[in-house]
Design an enzyme around this catalytic site. Sequence first.
Site, PDB file in Angstrom:
ATOM      1  N   GLY A  29      31.591  39.586  -5.412  1.00  0.00           N
ATOM      2  CA  GLY A  29      30.339  38.954  -5.016  1.00  0.00           C
ATOM      3  C   GLY A  29      29.860  37.987  -6.089  1.00  0.00           C
ATOM      4  CB  THR A  31      25.698  39.717  -8.947  1.00  0.00           C
ATOM      5  OG1 THR A  31      24.851  39.317  -7.865  1.00  0.00           O
ATOM      6  CG2 THR A  31      24.836  40.032 -10.159  1.00  0.00           C
ATOM      7  CG  ASP A  83      30.812  45.931  -7.233  1.00  0.00           C
ATOM      8  OD1 ASP A  83      30.528  44.734  -7.009  1.00  0.00           O
ATOM      9  OD2 ASP A  83      31.551  46.604  -6.482  1.00  0.00           O
ATOM     10  CB  ALA A  85      24.269  46.743  -4.798  1.00  0.00           C
ATOM     11  CG  ASP A  86      25.252  43.684   0.119  1.00  0.00           C
ATOM     12  OD1 ASP A  86      25.260  42.484  -0.219  1.00  0.00           O
ATOM     13  OD2 ASP A  86      26.284  44.324   0.363  1.00  0.00           O
ATOM     14  CE  LYS A  96      29.641  47.647  -4.171  1.00  0.00           C
ATOM     15  NZ  LYS A  96      29.406  46.192  -4.338  1.00  0.00           N
ATOM     16  N   GLY A  97      29.089  45.822   0.557  1.00  0.00           N
ATOM     17  CA  GLY A  97      30.047  45.355   1.557  1.00  0.00           C
ATOM     18  C   GLY A  97      29.661  44.050   2.209  1.00  0.00           C
ATOM     19  CD  GLU A 105      32.560  45.721  -3.374  1.00  0.00           C
ATOM     20  OE1 GLU A 105      32.264  44.617  -3.847  1.00  0.00           O
ATOM     21  OE2 GLU A 105      31.954  46.218  -2.403  1.00  0.00           O
ATOM     22  CE  LYS A 123      21.403  40.907  -3.437  1.00  0.00           C
ATOM     23  NZ  LYS A 123      22.653  40.963  -4.143  1.00  0.00           N
TER      24      LYS A 123
HETATM   25  C1  5RP Z   1      30.804  42.812  -1.788  1.00  0.00           C
HETATM   26  C2  5RP Z   1      29.578  43.491  -2.257  1.00  0.00           C
HETATM   27  C3  5RP Z   1      28.700  42.733  -3.176  1.00  0.00           C
HETATM   28  O1  5RP Z   1      28.552  43.451  -4.363  1.00  0.00           O
HETATM   29  C4  5RP Z   1      27.371  42.535  -2.535  1.00  0.00           C
HETATM   30  O2  5RP Z   1      27.563  41.882  -1.296  1.00  0.00           O
HETATM   31  C5  5RP Z   1      26.434  41.722  -3.421  1.00  0.00           C
HETATM   32  O3  5RP Z   1      26.891  40.418  -3.523  1.00  0.00           O
HETATM   33  P1  5RP Z   1      26.074  39.302  -4.288  1.00  0.00           P
HETATM   34  O4  5RP Z   1      26.127  39.652  -5.738  1.00  0.00           O
HETATM   35  O5  5RP Z   1      26.792  38.009  -3.963  1.00  0.00           O
HETATM   36  O6  5RP Z   1      24.667  39.298  -3.743  1.00  0.00           O
HETATM   37  O7  5RP Z   1      29.289  44.612  -1.944  1.00  0.00           O
HETATM   38  O8  5RP Z   1      31.509  43.598  -0.862  1.00  0.00           O
END
Ligand code: 5RP
Length: 230
Positions: A29, A31, A83, A85-86, A96-97, A105, A123
């Site tokens: 993602g 971040t 990692d 997260a959403d 996530k995802g 992940e 988030k």
């Molecule tokens: C990917 C994820 C990402 O960590 C999630 O979508 C966050 O992404 P971003 O940092 O672009 O907001 O779970 O599968």
Amino acid sequence: MDARQMKIRAAAEALKHVESGMRLGIGTGSTAEEFVRLLAEKVADGFSVVGVPTSERTARLCLELNVPLASLDEMPELDLTIDGADEIDAGLRLIKGGGGALLREKIVAAASKRMIVIADESKVVDVLGAFPLPIEVNAFGMTATRIAIEHLAEKSGLTGEIAPRRSGDGLYKTDGGHFILDASFGRIPDAEALSSGLNVIPGVVEHGLFINLASLAIIAGTGGARTLAA
Ligand code: 5RP
């Protein structure tokens, strides 16, 4: 401070937890990619880490920036995963995802002693579910799997559309060759129960509820970064 700067701030804070010699899980993602860029600068300065990427997309960026990589089979026990997260709630439950990498992940996070989540304030939620929950499903019998998920949702008092994720003219395919159903439940008051219910539906490969996996979240806002601990 714009959204990208907040992601960089969270990534920079997370980098302080990385020590030379660590075996690192590297998320997916925008971040996580800021984290990779900062990590690459440290590697160029002689810092020694080996990363296991959670997606082909992350692997490509790491290779481009000369961050040493291994597969999870070559390095099955990891010290730390960083990692994005959403969604994140106060109990460090995650959705996530959004980037489609939830299966790798989750496998990588589960193989790590610690998982640190990096995100901006947008988030953090009181109750998970405003972000549609990604559910990775096997291509075989996807409609039957969706119906089983709908029955589970109904029994759990959850409403909302469960729709296949699309990409261009077709269905979105994950790195593992599966499809994703995005479940727009709105609110998921009992994430543990939903997770357990999804885990036993044949055809569900994995889902984006990450429970008891993250040990720390670094949340960047305009005024600085704060942490949420498990
Ligand atoms: C990917 C994820 C990402 O960590 C999630 O979508 C966050 O992404 P971003 O940092 O672009 O907001 O779970 O599968």
